[in-house]
Design an enzyme around this catalytic site. Structure first.
Site, PDB file in Angstrom:
ATOM      1  N   HIS A  77       0.741  -1.230  -0.062  1.00 53.25           N
ATOM      2  CA  HIS A  77       0.004  -0.054  -0.097  1.00 53.25           C
ATOM      3  C   HIS A  77       0.981   1.264   0.030  1.00 53.25           C
ATOM      4  CE1 HIS A  77      -3.056  -2.855   1.303  1.00 53.25           C
ATOM      5  NE2 HIS A  77      -3.963  -1.946   0.827  1.00 53.25           N
ATOM      6  N   GLY A  78       1.975   1.328   0.421  1.00 56.61           N
ATOM      7  CA  GLY A  78       2.812   2.269   0.377  1.00 56.61           C
ATOM      8  C   GLY A  78       4.303   2.282   1.306  1.00 56.61           C
TER       9      GLY A  78
END
Length: 371
Positions: A217-218
């Site tokens: 997701h990051g």
């Protein structure tokens, strides 16, 4: 060559939208080819369409070559019933995104962005609104993508199966972002050894899956904390061997759940909402500050005035009621074309369209466009 000066900031700005999704599409093809599950695709156009099919390009679902490529190769003819079903799912997806998610986002953003100014009870409200926002935002996009694909005669993988009606964390992860969860299971969890190496390997592999999911997701500690927290949540069921207890939808064939099922769903929703605080926060300091403000005497006070219009709570209640009644279907209103008479069915469609036009929130970018 193009006149751009290469640096980290430029790379950050020019990062393609949805790169994680179509990277996983391509990886599934290469891995399945290596394992002999599929034969090489000689037609470059077929392969290009598999990777870049526009409904799912920027936010999924994450398709498999074994599922989508055969549909691309075969001849397709327009199917009226399939198209109507697709339009119906698109309409429900638009309602979830434009009416529920965008309205919730407006007030969730206000509370999260100024969390130090609000009471603990208001912060809980903000976390709940974000839980509803991220579900309606992401599942709304998936509904639109699946419905659009049906107009072209293609069936995409289901991505959500009413996850907020789950009775435990294991069931939640079988119903949330199904295409990503199954991708990690098939291409990471099982190659790592899966369940075959004993309890310690099972625990290790589960933590790896959730941490990698967070990192997907990051590159932010908040996402890793979110993944780690969900791994902790699921550990009791993994250790006790109860992670496969709830394979059927809750209260199947019934109108109401049992008292035990109801409180299990409330507890699961509460745990997931707590984890979403890390997902939504700007950094770990913000997340811990948010949580510490919740755990203050103001938790038991009346929520502050955030100027949330009462009709939003009515719409959220209506949304959950429709989702509950349609929870045994592929999507909440899938049965409207079968069970109801033409007049009330079309009245419902018109009411949805008017609600979208009148009660839409401030335009918000899809949350998962950033991943």
């Amino acid at each position: 060559m193009l006149g751009f000066k290469s640096n980290i900031e430029t790379l950050h700005i020019l990062l393609p939208v949805g790169i994680s999704f179509y990277t996983f599409h391509g990886l599934s093809y290469v891995i399945d080819l290596y394992k002999g599950k599929i034969n090489p695709t000689r037609n470059f156009i077929d392969y290009s369409l598999f990777v870049s099919f526009f409904p799912l390009l920027v936010a999924g679902p994450i398709e498999r070559a074994t599922h989508l490529l055969p549909q691309i190769r075969q001849k397709r003819e327009f199917d009226f019933e399939q198209a109507v079903n697709g339009l119906r799912q698109m309409l429900w997806g638009l309602f979830k995104k434009v009416v529920i998610a965008d309205n919730c986002a407006q007030y969730a953003n206000t509370i999260f962005n100024h969390s130090t100014e609000y009471s603990g009870s208001t912060l809980i409200l903000g976390a709940v609104l974000f839980s509803i926002q991220i579900y309606c935002d992401f599942s709304g996009y998936s509904d639109i993508a699946l419905g659009t694909a049906r107009l072209f005669g293609m069936e995409l993988l289901r991505n959500f199966s009413f996850p907020y009606f789950s009775r435990d964390i294991a069931e939640f992860w079988r119903r949330w972002h199904i295409s990503l969860s199954s991708w990690f299971k098939d291409y990471l969890y099982i190659p790592l050894g899966g369940n075959k190496g004993g309890m310690l390997m099972k625990i290790r592999n589960t933590f790896i899956i959730f941490l990698v999911s967070g990192f997907w997701h990051g590159a932010n500690w908040t996402f890793l904390a979110w993944g780690f927290l969900n791994a902790l949540y699921i550990m009791p069921s993994i250790i006790r061997g109860t992670n496969r207890n709830h394979l059927e939808i809750v209260a199947k064939g019934k109108i109401f759940p049992t008292v035990r099922e109801f409180f299990s769903m409330v507890l699961t929703f509460g745990l997931i909402t707590f984890a979403w605080i890390f997902f939504r926060s700007e950094n770990l300091a913000h997340a811990f500050s948010y949580i510490s403000s919740i755990c203050s005497p103001s938790l038991f006070s009346k929520p502050d005035q955030v100027q949330i219009p009462p009709y939003l709570f009515y719409l959220i209640g209506l949304f959950f009621a429709v989702e509950w009644l349609g929870r045994e279907q592929q999507y909440a209103i899938a049965n409207l074309g079968v069970k109801y008479h033409k007049i009330p069915r079309w009245a419902f469609y018109v009411a949805l369209v008017l609600t979208i036009c009148i009660c839409h929130g401030t335009e918000q970018q899809f949350i998962y466009f950033q991943f």
